[in-house]
Design an enzyme around this catalytic site. Structure first.
Site, short mmCIF file in Angstrom:
data_model
loop_
_atom_site.label_atom_id
_atom_site.label_comp_id
_atom_site.label_asym_id
_atom_site.label_seq_id
_atom_site.Cartn_x
_atom_site.Cartn_y
_atom_site.Cartn_z
CB VAL A 2 5.64 -44.71 4.98
CG1 VAL A 2 4.89 -44.58 6.31
CG2 VAL A 2 6.94 -43.92 5.03
CE1 TYR A 3 3.18 -46.42 9.80
CE2 TYR A 3 1.91 -48.44 10.06
CZ TYR A 3 2.03 -47.08 10.22
OH TYR A 3 1.01 -46.38 10.81
CB SER A 4 9.77 -51.32 7.84
OG SER A 4 10.01 -51.23 9.23
NE ARG A 5 11.37 -44.97 2.16
CZ ARG A 5 12.29 -44.50 1.31
NH1 ARG A 5 12.79 -45.30 0.39
NH2 ARG A 5 12.67 -43.25 1.38
CE LYS A 62 -2.46 -45.51 8.94
NZ LYS A 62 -1.68 -46.75 9.20
#
Length: 351
Positions: free
Chosen positions: A60-63, A86
């Site tokens: 999810v970090y910066s998609r 994750k």
């Protein structure tokens, strides 16, 4: 750099891990950083030179962009790095683009492998609890990923104590792979993890990886009582995680941090990290930085050893109050407490 066993696994990880939430800068994550590939390589160079062997990211970090940058940064030196990522958070707008279902987890794992440019993930972590997917489905899927060779170890993140114990008990009962770690928020600013999560980790042999050990930069020494919020800070940009429940207590904690740091000739950030590394049950701290200078400063905390007196000063200034049943156990069960119990109750029993 020291290395500690990750829970009951045979894996040894450095006490500091390189966090990569600042990599990318896509969408809301621009508020915490926008590290590009060139700067990510430099950060990884610094971390590896210091002895760091664990790199932590998330889909999810910066998609997904953070994972892509990590993949580019580790190219040619994959064997020197333990990769942790994750899954669970939304990665699209569809009804099955989030959660811990078999459908989403397998797709998420395969997408992470592609972005990271690797054929296996060392530590695959469920990023958050999913109360709408049967836990058996999630654990069976994780077990399948391990047996398929796509994942080496599994962990959880942001679980409550009862959720962690339910997952461990179910994995043991069904013969599935067990969580070897939990990644949690824990810092001098907020010590709620000491009530359940740290004792549970000690009791069950689950390693503890700490995210945001500097409380989103609040414990860096840049935030001081009566002063404006520092320019360029994530809070000024509107990123308010983790929350601050008691500003006065926060500044009282920072005052002690700054005093100890000044006496030792080190930064307040190094003191805050060194304090955490002495706490029971801690395996590693996930440190991320906007700049190379911040990273270098944080890495030095691995060499800092606080005295018992310094550790006690920090313990006292932000000691969590004993909620029920802990105050009752401290008063009446002190003759039969385990190491897990004493992680919370020890200071109160000794007093």
């Amino acid at each position: 750099m020291d290395y500690r066993q990750l829970g009951r696994s045979g894996l040894r990880v450095s006490v500091l891990a390189l966090g990569t939430m600042t990599f990318g800068g896509r969408g809301d994550f621009a508020k915490v950083g926008a590290t590009d590939v060139a700067n990510a390589r430099r950060q990884l160079d610094r971390a590896l030179d210091a002895g760091v062997n664990l790199v932590d990211t998330a889909d999810v970090y910066s998609r997904g962009l953070s994972e892509e940058i990590v993949g580019a940064a580790i190219a040619g030196r994959r064997d020197r790095v333990l990769l942790a990522t994750k899954a669970r958070m939304p990665m699209g707008d569809g009804p099955n683009d989030a959660g811990l279902s078999r459908h989403h987890l397998i797709r998420a794992c395969e997408a992470s492998l592609r972005r990271l440019g690797t054929d296996y993930i060392d530590l695959y972590q469920v990023h958050e609890w999913d109360g709408q997917t049967p836990l058996e489905e999630t654990l069976e899927t994780l077990d399948t990923l391990v047996r398929a060779g796509k994942v080496r170890y599994i962990g959880c993140s942001n679980y409550a104590g009862w959720q962690l114990l339910k997952a461990l008990g179910m994995a043991d009962r069904l013969g599935y792979q067990r969580f070897v770690s939990q990644q949690i928020y824990y810092s001098l600013q907020a010590r709620e993890a000491e009530y359940e999560l740290i004792p549970a980790g000690l009791d069950q042999g689950v390693g503890v990886l700490v995210w945001s050990p500097l409380a989103g930069g609040l414990l860096s020494g840049k935030y001081r009582r009566g002063q404006d919020t520092p320019a360029g800070s994530r809070r000024l940009a509107g990123w308010n995680e983790p929350p601050v429940r008691d500003e006065e207590q926060l500044y009282a904690t920072i005052d002690v941090l700054v005093a100890i740091a000044a006496a030792r000739g080190v930064s307040p950030a190094q003191v805050a990290l060194a304090w955490l590394l002495r706490k029971p049950g801690i395996t590693a701290l996930v440190i991320g930085a906007r700049t190379e200078d911040q990273l270098v400063d944080n890495l030095r905390s691995a060499e800092l050893r606080l005295s018992d007196e310094e550790q006690a000063r920090l313990d006292i200034v932000r000691a969590p109050p004993l909620l029920y049943p802990y105050w009752h156990q401290a008063a009446t069960a002190a003759d039969r407490l385990s190491a897990a119990d004493l992680a919370l109750l020890g200071p109160h029993v000794r007093r």
